[in-house]
Design an enzyme around this catalytic site. Structure first.
Site, PDB file in Angstrom:
ATOM      1  N   GLY A  74     -30.082 -51.460 -63.677  1.00 41.01           N
ATOM      2  CA  GLY A  74     -29.827 -50.049 -63.908  1.00 41.01           C
ATOM      3  C   GLY A  74     -28.987 -49.847 -65.160  1.00 41.01           C
ATOM      4  N   CYS A  75     -29.004 -48.648 -65.683  1.00 43.84           N
ATOM      5  CA  CYS A  75     -28.304 -48.366 -66.940  1.00 43.84           C
ATOM      6  C   CYS A  75     -26.792 -48.490 -66.750  1.00 43.84           C
ATOM      7  CB  CYS A  75     -28.687 -46.988 -67.460  1.00 43.84           C
ATOM      8  SG  CYS A  75     -28.565 -45.642 -66.257  1.00 43.84           S
TER       9      CYS A  75
END
Lengths: 351, 351, 351, 351
Positions: free
Chosen positions: B154-155
């Site tokens: 995920g970012c």
């Protein structure tokens, strides 16, 4: 105190900056005040609308002058928007009949040694420092009523202290473990040309600045120390945002043993129940800077953390209004015995 | 593995979102890859440039199709940009000769119970979950080399784990007291029309969201728990920013007894000394999202806090690039034995 | 011309501005060029990343120096990013073995009297002016191949001339009645600190500037006059936008008797059929600056007006890239016999 | 007309959009009006602050209801913020004692055939259309005084007609050759979720839309045709800007033989000499949207063109305020015999 029907004659020193313009925006609609003097030493002789074209429509604003030109006889109240350090000498030289509201940092710190440490020089008006009243209106209203020299709070300290002082005072939040992650719009950096505040350097990005060294930290610590009776040191980390107005502070706190998030929220609700300008948001509504933009309103809320024993307090203000000029006029209203919301009871401008 | 001179034939599933467009941007210049399939079920039949007009100049991009139309025989590698939950079934149905890089959250959490708790439903491909390799390249490169199914991080977890895992692993930061204040650009919210992400609702302001409830928290906790060998719970508070790209994470940590800020910075410098995409900034230079915008670079730094025993770790990435599609191509390069920086070694776009 | 395997050694004069940084961004990935010299007289002695932190990751960039320090023996090609007027003298003093690409306005206007009128002073290198080749690549490629001194076109003139020159040349548009309403991002105003380009003065608003007096008007007029063989005077009205990059020009033209919108579009399609960087958009697709952002691409289209006999031509470029540094590298590639798209064939960065 | 001391009881239909919120912002401070009804059919039952959180502080706002629930007996004035076409039927059904101010386009075009052509359907209340008064206050004040049904002007037509009607009427500008290049903030596109108005699709760029087909063209043409006594067709090209509020119109006009720029400016100065909300800027000051933001003010100016016989007229308004809700309240004030500037005499919010 003012004669019936007469108006408070206002001078704004250093009117060519953003806080000066915000004062003019507000005072233009104040039924009991008139703008008599606007100073801006480098732009003296110019019309105010040539410096701030949004006022091209406003008839009768005084031309910018140098503050040395005035004898202040026809002025009742001075707003001082000059940079810190230069402010002390100028205010010291003003006649005593004037009420003075200082938007600089010069009279905010009660301990002149702390001032010297953070602002890089001895305080040159320590006797005035003693007289100055710190103007966080909702928490110091009584003292403000009798003030002659008012120290208008900093923008970040306003958004931090309004929620944290009641919580620390009530013993619900441990003052030893407070982290304030603050995000501010670029008006906070002023109107002087600097590479760092050019559009292309600020747009479309975010960064921290003044990490562990921002001058508003001791101002917040002063307020919390008074609230809990012992010295407080805290983390305060400001960030510069691609927006003009607004401060959001996300404050990470540790609850005292036995304290709860609900209890903390209740303390704030009770503290501010009668306050027009402070709203504890219902439910889990998050404060957003855009929802207080252009207004004197403060939105705050308290949230449970997933980490046991911790809570998150969030507060949003408009840094130029409640964080500077709006609160300054609020203070003026209190100092002159006027209804406190006069001229600042406008709604936020969203979108 | 690839025949000499032949190119990896790529399919991008769910190409009509921002991560899909970012993959196309990158892969258009990849000398060893060719885009063979682009799917977008609601826009099937449309040219890709009608969905993303920035590609009007690009000749030869495939028309959008439905993923059900393909038998995948002529494809070597699938990037899956579909929403979580729908992803599991689709990937389960893909033939085994494909290498799959999943940009959704479906295969990131190793514990399927944690997945069920945070993503609201039983995991429907637990056997694939076991096979999946978590692709934080700089920390898991060896495992990635042999992966068939890769879970792209995920970012937010990318920007948190890259600095925190080495610090926690080295025992310099206490995993019990970590606060992550994250700020993200609006591309993170996707391209589906929602009132909350309209220009007028995002511009000129900031607010927190998903307070103490964001799904990236357990992903970060998983990485830190592995690093220190015990369960970690932390504070993770994301904020939505008026910018398109970029994540800044300001992380407030407590140092282990005896640990210093200098020591922490040194650990990061040593960890990332040979890494092209991770830069520990010199001196007190602050990471800014705009300085990594449009690139696969990570900028980080460590700062002393005024509060004794605490430190501040700051990390900036481009959420669409290193936080999604750039890292996905980096993973592809590793999985296919190509030079890791191929096609992603472009400079940040500033201003 | 270059020895096999050797690289073009590049100097960038005035590298501390935005066009300098954009050149570095591009040239870092150029396989046949190496950055040998970066000058910035007021910041000489500083590392380039201290001036542009986005390059903190880039190893081996030269430290900023003063241009007086160099004898240019080890340099093949100079990009000159200095302000107009100062440029002439500096270029005049450079040795003849250097190929020079000038991004200032100093060598764009062939008539030195026009230069003197618009730029406020006599031209001090009229003999060089005669030698200079105007570098609008798609229209002047052959002349550029042999150039030693290249005048890189202005940003606004690039977006105006690429569509208008073919239309005027073909006799489809009347050169007497051209109105160009231009909108530019703030990078066009440079990096020097000015009040007018502060974030708070540019954000969230738009205004015209240089109304009927902008220096790019005579440059556009020169190109159109050449195209139609008679003197052209036109309306050119630029506006400053709250964005960093991008120029959109909306051009209101009167069609020649018998000319049609379809015919005009066809002329552009034929003119640019083989050009990688110029795209005539299909159908009624409108050019958007964000769809060429960060790239060397030009998007244009022609629309019918409701007013009989009129048409609307719209063109979008990235002012820093195709409007400055991207086109400069494109010119360098042509001048050195390299494939024209080398190092500038990256996709737009959207969002 | 209103009983002494009583207040105008207001209903806002379709209050959940941006113009509804702007009406509430203004009317909250109106000393002679009270907000009695707020309708929003899809959000009926919700508090207004849950739809617009900026009003969390405002006590006593009515809960959103469906307009079908009301019998309108306790209402004096209705603001209708519903989409065009739906509006006609709803207004037709309202009782006759109500004064109605319609912010949609339904009653702006006097010719129902023109309405049908541009708005895609027969007008279903042509008898009301005849009764409706077009409310461009500064030009139609007398007619507005007696109006029962008021058609509030469109945002673009307000900024176009205020400068152009006096110039065309005076015969100084030729109505056959008018080009209006308009730039608008994104609030003009409304609050309904659409991909095209997401933050990431609007930020950091500009594009034209509705080229030669925008519905505000016939509204402007109607006003100019009335002014000059013959049918006018003009070019009107709107652009979408990365800002929330504001319209700038740059109008390219041809002067009548013998007319001068100075003469044109003088006509505007005389026309608006006594008008509080319209300012013809001094000298060459350019109107900027940010300088009227959040206000009911109009800034305009006239500039010489380099092309002989042409002039450039520029006008800036806030599209939500003077372009919609501010002008609507201005109309209400006139219709109810109140001082025209009541509740709308606030200063622009800059920055």
């Amino acid at each position: 105190m003012m004669a019936e029907g007469s108006k408070i004659r206002i001078a704004i020193l250093g009117a060519s900056g953003y806080t000066g313009a915000e004062l003019v925006r507000i005072l233009l609609t104040h039924p009991s005040a008139e703008i008599a003097v606007l100073t801006g030493n480098t732009q003296a002789g110019q019309s105010f609308y040539s410096v701030f074209p949004q006022f091209a429509y406003a008839k009768g604003l005084p031309t910018l002058t140098k503050h040395e030109e005035h004898d202040w006889k026809d002025v009742d109240c001075v707003f001082c928007c000059l940079p810190h350090a230069t402010t002390q000498d100028i205010i010291k030289a003003l006649p005593q009949h004037l009420k003075v509201i200082d938007l600089s940092a010069d009279f905010r710190l009660k301990d002149v040694n702390t001032y010297a440490e953070w602002y890089g020089g001895e305080h040159r008006a320590p006797e005035l420092q003693k007289e100055a009243v710190y103007g966080l209106v909702e928490l110091h209203r009584d003292a403000i009523k009798g003030a002659r020299l008012l120290a208008n709070p900093g923008c970040y300290p306003t958004a931090a202290q309004l929620p944290l002082i009641p919580l620390v005072k009530a013993g619900l939040v441990l003052p030893e473990d407070i982290i304030i992650d603050a995000k501010s719009g670029a008006t906070g950096a002023g109107r002087a040309p600097k590479q760092g505040t050019l559009f292309c350097e600020i747009a479309d990005g975010i960064h921290a600045y003044g990490v562990a060294s921002h001058r508003h930290a001791p101002e917040i610590e002063q307020g919390l120390s008074e609230a809990c009776g012992r010295a407080v040191t805290l983390n305060f980390t400001p960030h510069l945002m691609p927006m003009s107005r607004g401060i959001l502070e996300t404050m990470y706190v540790r609850l005292a043993p036995g304290a709860t998030v609900e209890g903390a929220k209740k303390v704030l609700e009770e503290q501010y129940a009668g306050e027009h300008f402070v709203t504890v948001l219902p439910g889990k509504e998050v404060p957003q800077t855009r929802h207080v933009r252009g207004s004197n309103h403060v939105f705050m809320n308290v949230f449970a953390d997933r980490v046991a024993g911790r809570a998150i307090v969030i507060c949003a203000i408009d840094n130029l209004c409640k964080g500077a000029s709006g609160q300054a006029v609020q203070n003026m209203n209190v100092m002159f015995g006027l209804p406190e919301h006069t001229a600042i009871d406008f709604a936020p401008v969203f979108p």
